[in-house]
Motif scaffolding. Structure first.
Motif, short mmCIF file in Angstrom:
data_model
loop_
_atom_site.label_atom_id
_atom_site.label_comp_id
_atom_site.label_asym_id
_atom_site.label_seq_id
_atom_site.Cartn_x
_atom_site.Cartn_y
_atom_site.Cartn_z
N ASP A 189 0.85 -1.19 0.00
CA ASP A 189 0.00 0.00 0.00
C ASP A 189 0.88 1.24 0.00
O ASP A 189 1.93 1.30 0.67
N ILE A 190 0.49 2.27 -0.72
CA ILE A 190 1.32 3.45 -0.90
C ILE A 190 1.59 4.16 0.43
O ILE A 190 2.69 4.72 0.63
N ALA A 191 0.66 4.12 1.33
CA ALA A 191 0.86 4.80 2.61
C ALA A 191 1.98 4.14 3.41
O ALA A 191 2.78 4.82 4.07
N TRP A 192 2.03 2.80 3.39
CA TRP A 192 3.09 2.11 4.13
C TRP A 192 4.46 2.35 3.49
O TRP A 192 5.45 2.52 4.20
N VAL A 193 4.52 2.36 2.18
CA VAL A 193 5.80 2.65 1.50
C VAL A 193 6.25 4.07 1.81
O VAL A 193 7.43 4.33 2.09
N GLN A 194 5.31 4.99 1.80
CA GLN A 194 5.64 6.39 2.09
C GLN A 194 6.12 6.56 3.53
O GLN A 194 7.06 7.32 3.81
N GLU A 195 5.51 5.82 4.44
CA GLU A 195 5.90 5.93 5.85
C GLU A 195 7.33 5.44 6.08
O GLU A 195 8.07 6.04 6.86
N HIS A 196 7.74 4.37 5.41
CA HIS A 196 9.04 3.78 5.70
C HIS A 196 10.16 4.29 4.78
O HIS A 196 11.32 4.33 5.19
N PHE A 197 9.84 4.65 3.54
CA PHE A 197 10.90 5.06 2.60
C PHE A 197 10.68 6.44 2.00
O PHE A 197 11.55 6.93 1.26
N GLY A 198 9.53 7.07 2.31
CA GLY A 198 9.30 8.41 1.79
C GLY A 198 8.98 8.38 0.29
O GLY A 198 8.84 7.32 -0.30
N PRO A 199 8.89 9.59 -0.29
CA PRO A 199 8.96 10.91 0.37
C PRO A 199 7.67 11.24 1.10
O PRO A 199 6.60 10.77 0.72
N ALA A 200 7.78 12.06 2.12
CA ALA A 200 6.63 12.32 2.98
C ALA A 200 5.61 13.23 2.32
O ALA A 200 4.41 13.12 2.61
#
Length: 836
Positions: A189-200
């Protein structure tokens, strides 16, 4: 008439089996090489397009950052999604991560599960039955079947994903059933990828599906006009053209080489049909006296040429399919060129291209038979009945007039070499190469008469004098016999020269770009800060460390990306680290400076002293071009900027690669230190010697197809000489019988004919070498810069060329022994009696 034509063709094949089969093989080889290259490239492009469709889906438009380190702001995502003309807008984050201690990074794609079914159905996850808890919205990972098979894992396994210092421990919840058999992908899910690897505050792309009743072209134009300079809008056609541009020049170059092989086959058909016409001139004359119209005699020879070309082309199609299957397994879908992945694409032959190559083979055979058919038409019937075939004697012309055509063609070729490429293909240069070959073949009679006409007046033993006079007085036969050798040896010599020039240049370039003994690579992933900090400690066994960071810029959506290299070098002395091809221009003190590769200069026309506006760090930045440097690693362009300027522009320097100089006497300790780091972080370390060896082996692999082509062309050329000399024995039966009656024994006849073969082969090799050097210069100085954007000095490997010429000459002499052996078997008394 059909019965007569079939009877003549059958009789021709029965009496000239070796020559006919060899001509068929030559046509088959040219068709097979061209068809196999077409099949491989079509399959590779289809495989590439399928992989793109799997990852990207089929959106009407994609909005992305021009800088690989940049992103699309979340505010723009909301703005595009609320556009009335947009049906669906899906945000995507794509990054590369390593799994635990695995060295090869993988693609991790974060998707919006609500828009993915419409935009990217191939990335839809499937939950495993036995993993009952959690899903994609709960932080689950989904792997493609190919990745699960490679890792030997199943659903429920836990993975540690690493990118630099960022870490994410997640569980595989299922797979991607629609992913391709070779796709190595992870989806979350894009939110989990964004949380761990960014960008925010950004995403990698926005994929857009427009409303069906809208105006796609108008919407694309309107949105592209208001996007900031750091972003771009591309459509599906841009991706297809970019994929085709990746390998277009390489593919065209191989196809041109295949056409040269087909041209060699046409020359062999020409030699076979000319000697067949000469051998059967009395039969054709008798048919003419009995009422066979001249037009039918012309069509008969053309039909015989087609009877050679059609089965040869059919066999070539089958052979081409087999070669395509073999080459893809040995070299991959790019034939070792390095443009696509190393996967084996599926070869799917189609009717229309196969029919095209079939017609091409038939056309080459008909072209080879055209001149012999015309000569057959021009034969006087009465003279042919009494004396057999008579070549029309050439009227003596002044040497200046004889040189007029070659000189005009040479001037035309020189003019063509000044023209720019057409859509990235050096078409004018290829035409100039064809003109050089034509000059070589057309110059064979003139050179034969000039050299051997003078030598025939020397006081020599009878067999040698007879051989010299025969070659000097029969320039057409010498031209026919030498034409295959001229074309084949010119092809071989030119490729040897080009490959040698390229290899020597690459070897010298590696000396300059690999100054350090050891190199540590993160493979497109930032190096861990823990490692970088450890290198700065006083007890680290390294005297010096140079850091480099790599990214890419999209300057044109229809072209491949340009590499952006951030390196630790002195902007006042960049020549200490970059192999410049010309003067280095001192930049203004207040302006950032970049140094562009030759490919960047060739493709985009940038020059030292100019300013460029580059889309970096989320905006357009004006930079000064300080010089052009040589880069054989990145065909589509590279830009180098110093770390100092990059950070002054606000960039975050996160190194991917390290160049390492161990302290004197601590080489072993340095190797042990690196081994521990490699094991801990899954990195890759190599010595400069290993990198050099790997680079040169990849270089040799990329030219493997051309080596096979050169060998086949030389074999065809030597056999063509043997076929022509064997036929000439029959044409000169009366002459040889007369010589025997005057006292020539079998040994003298054999030596005379073998000397003729050696003389004709020598002329062919001499002209082939001259044409090969000229074509090698064109390939090196024109085709390479225009097609592949690389320049290099010309290097002629004289030892290899002379050794090849000597081996070919020896093979030609051995091949001419067949003609000499046939001469000793002539029924001399019967021949003399029939001539009365």
């Amino acid at each position: 008439m059909r019965i007569l034509a079939a009877w003549l063709i059958r009789a021709q094949f029965r009496t000239r089996r070796a020559a006919t089969l060899l001509s068929m093989l030559a046509i088959a080889l040219g068709v097979a090489l061209g068809y196999s290259i077409h099949l491989i490239n079509e399959a590779a492009l289809a495989d590439f397009a399928r992989a793109m469709k799997t990852v990207q889906g089929e959106p009407d438009a994609v909005i992305a950052a021009r800088d690989s380190a940049g992103g699309v702001p979340l505010t723009l995502v909301d703005e595009i999604a609320s556009d009335p003309a947009v049906l669906i807008a899906g945000a995507v984050i794509e990054t590369r991560v390593r799994i635990g201690s695995q060295r090869t990074p993988l693609r991790l794609i974060g998707i919006d599960v609500f828009s993915a079914p419409a935009l990217m159905p191939a990335l839809l996850p499937r939950d495993a039955e036995r993993v009952a808890t959690g899903g994609i919205l709960d932080g689950g990972l989904y792997a493609s079947p190919a990745l699960l098979g490679e890792l030997g894992l199943q659903a429920g396994a836990t993975l540690t994903l690493l990118r630099g210092d960022q870490r994410w421990v997640a569980t595989i919840r299922g797979d991607l059933p629609a992913a391709g058999r070779d796709d190595l992908l992870l989806v979350a899910d894009i939110a989990w990828v964004q949380e761990h690897f960014g960008p925010a505050d950004a995403v990698s792309e926005i994929r857009v599906r427009l409303a069906p009743d809208g105006d796609p072209a108008g919407w694309q134009e309107r949105v592209a006009a208001r996007l900031p300079p750091a972003l771009l809008l591309r459509v599906a056609e841009d991706d297809g053209e970019r994929a085709a541009n990746l390998s277009r020049a390489y593919r065209v170059n191989l196809n041109v080489l295949a056409l040269v092989a087909l041209l060699t086959g046409a020359f062999l058909v020409f030699a076979t049909q000319l000697t067949a016409v000469a051998q059967r001139s009395t039969q054709f004359a008798l048919l003419g006296v009995l009422g066979l119209p001249p037009r039918m005699r012309l069509l008969q020879v053309l039909l015989e040429g087609l009877a050679i070309g059609l089965p040869g082309a059919l066999f070539g199609l089958a052979l081409g399919y087999a070669l395509a299957m073999a080459f893809t397994r040995l070299l991959g879908g790019d034939l070792g060129g390095g443009y696509f992945s190393g996967n084996v694409p599926v070869i799917v032959p189609r009717l229309l291209p196969a029919a095209g190559f079939l017609l091409l083979g038939c056309a080459a055979s008909l072209a080879g038979a055209a001149y012999p058919a015309w000569l057959n038409l021009r034969q006087p019937l009465v003279a042919a009945l009494n004396n057999g075939f008579t070549a029309h004697p050439q009227r003596p012309r002044q040497r200046g007039r004889q040189l007029l055509l070659p000189a005009a063609l040479a001037l035309l070729a020189g003019g063509l070499l000044q023209l720019p490429p057409l859509s990235g293909v050096p078409l004018a240069a290829y035409i100039a190469i064809a003109l050089v070959l034509f000059i070589g073949v057309a110059g064979a009679p003139l050179l034969t008469q000039e050299i051997f006409g003078r030598a025939a007046g020397l006081q020599l033993p009878a067999p040698q004098r007879i051989a010299l006079q025969n070659v000097a007085q029969a320039p057409l036969m010498a031209q026919v016999a030498a034409s295959g050798l001229i074309v084949s040896f010119a092809l071989t010599a030119s490729m040897v020269i080009m490959v040698s020039s390229f290899r020597v240049a690459v070897d010298q370039w590696l000396d300059h770009v690999l100054p350090a003994p050891l190199y540590l690579r993160g493979k497109a992933s930032p190096l861990p800060q823990e490692l970088l900090t450890a290198l700065e400690r006083p007890d680290a066994p390294f005297l010096r460390v140079e850091r480099s960071a790599y990214g890419s810029l999209t300057l044109d959506p229809r072209r491949p990306t340009v590499a952006l290299l951030v390196r630790e070098l002195d902007r006042r002395d960049p020549a200490a680290r970059l192999p410049f091809t010309g003067a280095v221009v001192v930049p203004p003190a207040e302006m950032p400076v970049v140094w562009i590769s030759e490919a960047m200069h060739e493709i985009y026309g940038s020059r030292p002293g100019q300013t460029l506006r580059l889309p970096v760090l989320g905006r357009e930045v004006e930079v000064f071009v300080g010089g052009i440097w040589r880069d054989y690693a990145r065909q589509f362009g590279a830009i180098v900027i110093s770390r100092e300027d990059h950070q002054r522009l606000g960039g975050d320097f996160r190194p991917n690669d390290l160049a390492l100089w161990p302290r004197p006497g601590q080489e072993v300790a340095a190797g042990d230190w690196l081994a521990a780091q490699v094991a801990a972080h899954g990195l890759e370390v190599a010595s400069s010697g290993a990198i050099r060896q790997l680079s040169l082996s990849i270089f040799d692999k990329s030219f493997a197809v051309t080596y096979a082509l050169e060998a086949a062309a030389m074999v065809i050329g030597v056999f063509g000489l043997a076929v022509t000399l064997t036929a000439s024995v029959w044409l000169r039966a009366r002459e040889l019988a007369t010589l025997a009656a005057l006292g020539f024994d079998q040994r003298m006849l054999r030596h005379s004919l073998m000397l003729e073969g050696a003389l004709i082969a020598g002329i062919g090799l001499l002209l082939g070498l001259a044409c090969g050097i000229a074509i090698g210069a064109v390939l090196t100085h024109v085709v390479n810069p225009q097609a592949f954007h690389w320049r290099m000095p010309l290097d002629v490997p004289w030892l290899a060329l002379l050794a090849g010429a000597a081996a070919t000459l020896a093979a030609a002499i051995l091949a001419s022994r067949q003609a000499a052996r046939q001469a000793t078997r002539l029924p001399l008394a019967q021949v003399l009696a029939s001539s009365q």
